[in-house]
Scaffold this motif. Structure first.
Motif, PDB file in Angstrom:
ATOM      1  N   ARG A 123     -83.790 -49.151 -56.267  1.00 12.74           N
ATOM      2  CA  ARG A 123     -84.401 -50.390 -55.790  1.00 12.74           C
ATOM      3  C   ARG A 123     -83.300 -51.362 -55.375  1.00 12.74           C
ATOM      4  NH1 ARG A 123     -89.108 -51.204 -60.429  1.00 12.74           N
ATOM      5  NH2 ARG A 123     -90.319 -49.349 -59.838  1.00 12.74           N
ATOM      6  N   PRO A 124     -83.589 -52.185 -54.377  1.00 12.05           N
ATOM      7  CA  PRO A 124     -82.576 -53.148 -53.921  1.00 12.05           C
ATOM      8  C   PRO A 124     -82.296 -54.204 -54.982  1.00 12.05           C
ATOM      9  CG  PRO A 124     -84.663 -53.534 -52.820  1.00 12.05           C
ATOM     10  CD  PRO A 124     -84.825 -52.254 -53.576  1.00 12.05           C
ATOM     11  N   ARG A 125     -81.114 -54.732 -54.947  1.00 12.54           N
ATOM     12  CA  ARG A 125     -80.701 -55.714 -55.927  1.00 12.54           C
ATOM     13  C   ARG A 125     -81.444 -57.030 -55.705  1.00 12.54           C
ATOM     14  NH1 ARG A 125     -74.396 -57.212 -57.444  1.00 12.54           N
ATOM     15  NH2 ARG A 125     -74.878 -58.382 -59.378  1.00 12.54           N
ATOM     16  N   ASP A 126     -81.845 -57.660 -56.784  1.00 17.13           N
ATOM     17  CA  ASP A 126     -82.571 -58.927 -56.742  1.00 17.13           C
ATOM     18  C   ASP A 126     -81.718 -59.978 -57.441  1.00 17.13           C
ATOM     19  OD1 ASP A 126     -84.361 -60.991 -56.674  1.00 17.13           O
ATOM     20  OD2 ASP A 126     -85.856 -60.068 -57.998  1.00 17.13           O
ATOM     21  N   ARG A 127     -80.873 -60.648 -56.672  1.00 16.98           N
ATOM     22  CA  ARG A 127     -79.977 -61.639 -57.269  1.00 16.98           C
ATOM     23  C   ARG A 127     -80.752 -62.839 -57.807  1.00 16.98           C
ATOM     24  NH1 ARG A 127     -74.744 -60.259 -55.991  1.00 16.98           N
ATOM     25  NH2 ARG A 127     -74.529 -58.778 -54.266  1.00 16.98           N
ATOM     26  N   ALA A 128     -81.813 -63.232 -57.119  1.00 20.54           N
ATOM     27  CA  ALA A 128     -82.622 -64.341 -57.628  1.00 20.54           C
ATOM     28  C   ALA A 128     -83.284 -63.965 -58.953  1.00 20.54           C
ATOM     29  CB  ALA A 128     -83.663 -64.754 -56.596  1.00 20.54           C
ATOM     30  N   GLY A 129     -83.743 -62.717 -59.044  1.00 18.31           N
ATOM     31  CA  GLY A 129     -84.326 -62.270 -60.300  1.00 18.31           C
ATOM     32  C   GLY A 129     -83.307 -62.217 -61.424  1.00 18.31           C
ATOM     33  N   GLU A 130     -82.063 -61.843 -61.117  1.00 23.08           N
ATOM     34  CA  GLU A 130     -81.012 -61.838 -62.133  1.00 23.08           C
ATOM     35  C   GLU A 130     -80.735 -63.256 -62.629  1.00 23.08           C
ATOM     36  OE1 GLU A 130     -77.530 -59.787 -60.723  1.00 23.08           O
ATOM     37  OE2 GLU A 130     -78.733 -58.289 -59.687  1.00 23.08           O
ATOM     38  N   GLN A 131     -80.683 -64.207 -61.719  1.00 21.67           N
ATOM     39  CA  GLN A 131     -80.446 -65.585 -62.124  1.00 21.67           C
ATOM     40  C   GLN A 131     -81.602 -66.118 -62.965  1.00 21.67           C
ATOM     41  OE1 GLN A 131     -77.779 -67.239 -61.842  1.00 21.67           O
ATOM     42  NE2 GLN A 131     -78.385 -69.353 -62.308  1.00 21.67           N
ATOM     43  N   ARG A 132     -82.825 -65.769 -62.572  1.00 18.16           N
ATOM     44  CA  ARG A 132     -83.982 -66.220 -63.341  1.00 18.16           C
ATOM     45  C   ARG A 132     -83.976 -65.596 -64.738  1.00 18.16           C
ATOM     46  NH1 ARG A 132     -87.354 -64.421 -60.090  1.00 18.16           N
ATOM     47  NH2 ARG A 132     -87.870 -62.502 -61.200  1.00 18.16           N
ATOM     48  N   LEU A 133     -83.609 -64.327 -64.821  1.00 16.64           N
ATOM     49  CA  LEU A 133     -83.546 -63.666 -66.124  1.00 16.64           C
ATOM     50  C   LEU A 133     -82.431 -64.244 -66.978  1.00 16.64           C
ATOM     51  CD1 LEU A 133     -84.709 -61.487 -67.911  1.00 16.64           C
ATOM     52  CD2 LEU A 133     -83.247 -59.808 -66.774  1.00 16.64           C
ATOM     53  N   LEU A 134     -81.304 -64.580 -66.375  1.00 11.19           N
ATOM     54  CA  LEU A 134     -80.209 -65.174 -67.138  1.00 11.19           C
ATOM     55  C   LEU A 134     -80.596 -66.555 -67.659  1.00 11.19           C
ATOM     56  CD1 LEU A 134     -77.301 -64.574 -68.022  1.00 11.19           C
ATOM     57  CD2 LEU A 134     -76.518 -65.786 -65.984  1.00 11.19           C
ATOM     58  N   LEU A 135     -81.345 -67.307 -66.875  1.00 12.79           N
ATOM     59  CA  LEU A 135     -81.826 -68.608 -67.353  1.00 12.79           C
ATOM     60  C   LEU A 135     -82.780 -68.440 -68.535  1.00 12.79           C
ATOM     61  CD1 LEU A 135     -82.411 -70.500 -63.989  1.00 12.79           C
ATOM     62  CD2 LEU A 135     -80.686 -71.016 -65.717  1.00 12.79           C
ATOM     63  N   SER A 136     -83.598 -67.409 -68.495  1.00 10.13           N
ATOM     64  CA  SER A 136     -84.492 -67.150 -69.623  1.00 10.13           C
ATOM     65  C   SER A 136     -83.695 -66.793 -70.873  1.00 10.13           C
ATOM     66  CB  SER A 136     -85.459 -66.024 -69.271  1.00 10.13           C
ATOM     67  OG  SER A 136     -86.262 -66.368 -68.170  1.00 10.13           O
ATOM     68  N   LEU A 137     -82.635 -66.014 -70.700  1.00  9.23           N
ATOM     69  CA  LEU A 137     -81.787 -65.678 -71.840  1.00  9.23           C
ATOM     70  C   LEU A 137     -81.045 -66.918 -72.354  1.00  9.23           C
ATOM     71  CD1 LEU A 137     -80.393 -62.286 -70.516  1.00  9.23           C
ATOM     72  CD2 LEU A 137     -82.018 -62.608 -72.388  1.00  9.23           C
ATOM     73  N   ALA A 138     -80.691 -67.826 -71.448  1.00  9.67           N
ATOM     74  CA  ALA A 138     -80.081 -69.080 -71.889  1.00  9.67           C
ATOM     75  C   ALA A 138     -81.066 -69.896 -72.723  1.00  9.67           C
ATOM     76  CB  ALA A 138     -79.600 -69.877 -70.681  1.00  9.67           C
ATOM     77  N   ALA A 139     -82.328 -69.875 -72.334  1.00  9.61           N
ATOM     78  CA  ALA A 139     -83.347 -70.562 -73.135  1.00  9.61           C
ATOM     79  C   ALA A 139     -83.477 -69.929 -74.515  1.00  9.61           C
ATOM     80  CB  ALA A 139     -84.682 -70.532 -72.395  1.00  9.61           C
ATOM     81  N   TRP A 140     -83.371 -68.603 -74.561  1.00 10.34           N
ATOM     82  CA  TRP A 140     -83.399 -67.926 -75.869  1.00 10.34           C
ATOM     83  C   TRP A 140     -82.191 -68.320 -76.712  1.00 10.34           C
ATOM     84  CZ3 TRP A 140     -79.511 -64.496 -77.289  1.00 10.34           C
ATOM     85  CH2 TRP A 140     -79.674 -63.875 -78.525  1.00 10.34           C
ATOM     86  N   ALA A 141     -80.997 -68.377 -76.116  1.00  7.58           N
ATOM     87  CA  ALA A 141     -79.784 -68.712 -76.857  1.00  7.58           C
ATOM     88  C   ALA A 141     -79.768 -70.166 -77.290  1.00  7.58           C
ATOM     89  CB  ALA A 141     -78.544 -68.407 -76.000  1.00  7.58           C
TER      90      ALA A 141
ATOM     91  N   LEU B 165     -91.515 -66.809 -69.946  1.00  7.65           N
ATOM     92  CA  LEU B 165     -92.198 -67.986 -70.481  1.00  7.65           C
ATOM     93  C   LEU B 165     -92.060 -68.056 -71.999  1.00  7.65           C
ATOM     94  CD1 LEU B 165     -94.028 -70.451 -70.201  1.00  7.65           C
ATOM     95  CD2 LEU B 165     -95.998 -68.902 -70.172  1.00  7.65           C
ATOM     96  N   ALA B 166     -92.158 -66.909 -72.679  1.00  3.78           N
ATOM     97  CA  ALA B 166     -92.022 -66.898 -74.138  1.00  3.78           C
ATOM     98  C   ALA B 166     -90.625 -67.334 -74.565  1.00  3.78           C
ATOM     99  CB  ALA B 166     -92.335 -65.501 -74.678  1.00  3.78           C
ATOM    100  N   LEU B 167     -89.593 -66.897 -73.842  1.00  2.00           N
ATOM    101  CA  LEU B 167     -88.237 -67.330 -74.164  1.00  2.00           C
ATOM    102  C   LEU B 167     -88.084 -68.833 -73.942  1.00  2.00           C
ATOM    103  CD1 LEU B 167     -86.142 -64.410 -72.629  1.00  2.00           C
ATOM    104  CD2 LEU B 167     -86.678 -64.808 -75.028  1.00  2.00           C
ATOM    105  N   PHE B 168     -88.662 -69.322 -72.866  1.00  2.00           N
ATOM    106  CA  PHE B 168     -88.597 -70.749 -72.568  1.00  2.00           C
ATOM    107  C   PHE B 168     -89.277 -71.569 -73.659  1.00  2.00           C
ATOM    108  CE2 PHE B 168     -90.853 -74.382 -70.714  1.00  2.00           C
ATOM    109  CZ  PHE B 168     -89.790 -75.122 -70.221  1.00  2.00           C
ATOM    110  N   LEU B 169     -90.431 -71.107 -74.120  1.00  2.00           N
ATOM    111  CA  LEU B 169     -91.159 -71.841 -75.162  1.00  2.00           C
ATOM    112  C   LEU B 169     -90.428 -71.779 -76.493  1.00  2.00           C
ATOM    113  CD1 LEU B 169     -94.783 -70.671 -74.300  1.00  2.00           C
ATOM    114  CD2 LEU B 169     -93.741 -72.877 -73.782  1.00  2.00           C
ATOM    115  N   GLY B 170     -89.760 -70.644 -76.758  1.00  2.00           N
ATOM    116  CA  GLY B 170     -88.986 -70.545 -77.988  1.00  2.00           C
ATOM    117  C   GLY B 170     -87.844 -71.540 -78.027  1.00  2.00           C
ATOM    118  N   ALA B 171     -87.205 -71.768 -76.879  1.00  2.00           N
ATOM    119  CA  ALA B 171     -86.108 -72.747 -76.827  1.00  2.00           C
ATOM    120  C   ALA B 171     -86.625 -74.154 -77.078  1.00  2.00           C
ATOM    121  CB  ALA B 171     -85.410 -72.662 -75.479  1.00  2.00           C
ATOM    122  N   ARG B 172     -87.834 -74.462 -76.620  1.00  2.00           N
ATOM    123  CA  ARG B 172     -88.409 -75.790 -76.812  1.00  2.00           C
ATOM    124  C   ARG B 172     -89.129 -75.931 -78.149  1.00  2.00           C
ATOM    125  NH1 ARG B 172     -89.574 -79.036 -72.400  1.00  2.00           N
ATOM    126  NH2 ARG B 172     -91.418 -79.714 -73.532  1.00  2.00           N
ATOM    127  N   ASP B 173     -89.284 -74.810 -78.873  1.00  2.00           N
ATOM    128  CA  ASP B 173     -90.063 -74.808 -80.114  1.00  2.00           C
ATOM    129  C   ASP B 173     -91.465 -75.351 -79.840  1.00  2.00           C
ATOM    130  OD1 ASP B 173     -90.570 -74.250 -82.738  1.00  2.00           O
ATOM    131  OD2 ASP B 173     -89.828 -76.160 -83.488  1.00  2.00           O
TER     132      ASP B 173
END
Length: 586
Positions: free
Chosen positions: A69-87, A263-271
């Protein structure tokens, strides 16, 4: 400060493949459409001999079943932001480092989590639960942690000298320098970072340039690094654009699961949790289809959100092919987990009521699941209603989980009479103004409201005749202007057959008792046949409905029938007979 680097080397794969798909040979390709090349391959594809840099045609020759599958750089950035919310739940200082790494300041969190060993176990356990296995290293400098994570997974030091020793063993090609700078250093015989650190700075800057020298200085702490810190946004809005047009809902489940996880990672960061959100399905030539999701209680578990949104998506009609999907959540209330009993038995099957109600609403529709709720009406037969969806929360009483009752309350009347009763109202001292309802959750200017008067109880013998009952009803205190909350007085002397003064003395407050309501309220009042019942408490005047044509003026009593049953009955105001049964007490 102490920085932990989490390096997600497989982020391009995770951005375009699901967990089940990664069990087979998969690869991400990039480059010209005529000649795409493999960017990264998963372990199953690597066992077939596929490596990064292979042309897609050659990779398919090595593995016929390869999924590319072709690379999705926007999807990688969105996923990294979700992981930042988790961290963000572990530290308030989180920074994105490049397209595939996170830097987390953990020095201030070590004592909270019980040291680095305990914190590392928790980090790896929680990140594995959401499908990731990053490389991890900790160092006093963020740039050093980034380089050490790539080659020394699990490395930890809080001292400068061990960090410089570990950096000295890192190959030049693995420190993040540009290819031109790496070639120049190779030409002068430098193979590892310690060789580059030993070169004179002026000659080194002249050969590799200021940017490369600045990177080497940041690795050693000679040059300070300023990191942009991650801040969780106030709303969640993630979008996925499709390469192909999707005409049915089953192919939409994979991006929906990914959005729910983010969304779950985002909500976890905000408690916090989410109670209202919208799934937006974009079309090429038609307006977007908006699937509204309204939950009875806030949720934040990825699996629960996915199941509820999937049920809504299955029932949605697609007017055209879908070219993109977005999940928007703006109503993010505080999330309060349900408290469980310490010895509550674990059930292998079965759902809690909130989860069951959500699933039924998702499958059958919002109007298919209803519950009883209190209505803002003092007439008992109209003091309850069926509510569904968010009408439940809006129409629920603010008095706890009590059964629907006729709320006897008084609000400010339109005109103030010239004369008022010299007798104090129930619950008020003589000479005081009536109390307002603002402290009880009712608006001061609410209109129309029922005017309710509570009669003072007269001294009665143990048995009562119709004339005596009429005498009690006639002894009520008229209401003057102002707002007040009136409650009937429960006559304990009457139950003992004693007599008491029907009115409080001047300067004394009238005794109060909570208004009792029957557990079983009849659908409509029925005539109470037989001899007059024994009065246990009352009367309580309910006068309401003058604004809608259903004017009601009743005096309610708690009575005991000849069979010993406690009932809630009333007489029409101004009458002495014609008892009407309206409810039974347990």
């Amino acid at each position: 400060m102490l920085w932990a680097c989490l390096l997600f080397s497989d982020l391009p794969l995770r951005a375009v493949f699901d967990d089940d798909e990664l069990a087979t040979a998969c690869a991400v390709v990039d480059g010209p459409r005529q000649r795409p090349q493999v960017v990264i391959a998963n372990p199953a594809a690597q066992r077939c001999g596929i490596r990064a840099g292979h042309v897609l045609a050659a990779a398919r020759a090595l593995c016929a079943g390869l999924q590319a599958r072709p690379r999705d750089r926007a999807g990688e950035q969105r996923l990294l932001l979700s992981l930042a919310a988790w961290a963000y739940r572990f530290s308030s200082q989180v920074s994105l480092s490049g397209p595939d790494a996170l830097l987390v300041e953990v020095g201030a969190s070590l004592q909270l989590f019980g040291g680095w060993a305990a914190l590392q176990r928790r980090l790896r356990r929680e990140i594995a639960a959401i499908g990731h296995a990053p490389l991890l290293a900790v160092a006093p400098l963020p740039a050093a942690a980034r380089v050490l994570a790539a080659g020394h997974d699990g490395f930890f030091t809080d001292q400068r000298e061990p960090m410089l020793t570990a950096l000295g063993n890192v190959p030049i090609a693995g420190c993040g320098l540009a290819e031109a700078a790496v070639s120049l250093l190779y030409n002068v015989g430098a193979r590892r970072l310690r060789d580059a650190f030993a070169l004179p700075r002026p000659e080194l800057a002249r050969r590799i340039g200021p940017p490369a020298l600045a990177l080497l200085d940041r690795l050693r702490g000679i040059d300070q690094e300023i990191l942009p810190l991650y801040q969780p946004p106030d709303r969640f809005e993630h979008r996925i654009e499709f390469d192909d047009r999707i005409e049915a809902w089953p192919p939409l489940l994979f991006p929906l699961r990914r959005l729910c996880g983010e969304l779950a990672l985002f909500l976890g960061a905000r408690d916090g949790g989410v109670q209202r959100c919208a799934l937006v399905l974009e079309h090429e030539d038609k307006p977007a289809t908006r699937v509204a999701i309204e939950l009875l209680t806030p949720q934040r578990e990825a699996r629960t959100l996915y199941e509820l949104m999937r049920s809504r998506l299955e029932r949605a009609a697609l007017p055209a092919a879908v070219c993109g999907m977005a999940l928007v959540a703006t109503d993010l209330p505080e999330f309060r987990p349900r408290h469980q009993d310490l010895f509550e038995p674990q059930r292998a099957q079965g759902l809690e009521w909130p989860e069951l109600a959500e699933r039924l609403r998702a499958h059958l529709g919002d109007q298919a699941v209803r519950r009883l709720a209190a209505a803002a009406d003092h007439r008992p037969e109209r003091a309850w209603c069926f509510a569904s969806g968010h009408a439940i929360a809006e129409s629920s009483p603010r008095y706890g989980n009590a059964a629907p009752k006729a709320r006897a309350s008084v609000t400010q009347e339109a005109a103030k009479p010239e004369s008022t009763s010299p007798l104090p109202l129930a619950g008020e001292a003589a000479g005081q103004e009536p109390k307002c309802l603002e402290g009880h959750g009712w608006p001061r200017e609410a209109a129309p409201q029922a005017r309710v008067r509570v009669a003072h109880e007269a001294a009665m013998p143990e048995t009562h005749s119709g004339n005596e009952t009429h005498g009690v009803a006639a002894a009520e205190t008229p209401l003057h202007s102002g707002n007040a909350t009136l409650t009937p007085t429960l006559s304990r002397q009457r139950e003992r057959g004693q007599s008491a003064s029907p009115l409080p003395l001047a300067g004394e407050a009238a005794p109060q008792a909570p208004r009792l309501r029957p557990l079983w309220l009849l659908q409509r009042a029925l005539p109470l046949r037989g001899p007059s019942p024994r009065i246990l408490a009352g009367p309580e005047r309910i006068e309401s409905g003058w604004w809608d044509g259903g004017d009601t003026r009743r005096d309610y009593y708690i009575v005991q029938t000849r069979d010993g049953q406690r009932a809630w009955a009333f007489l029409m105001a101004g009458t002495s007979d014609g008892w009407m049964l309206h409810g039974w007490f347990a």
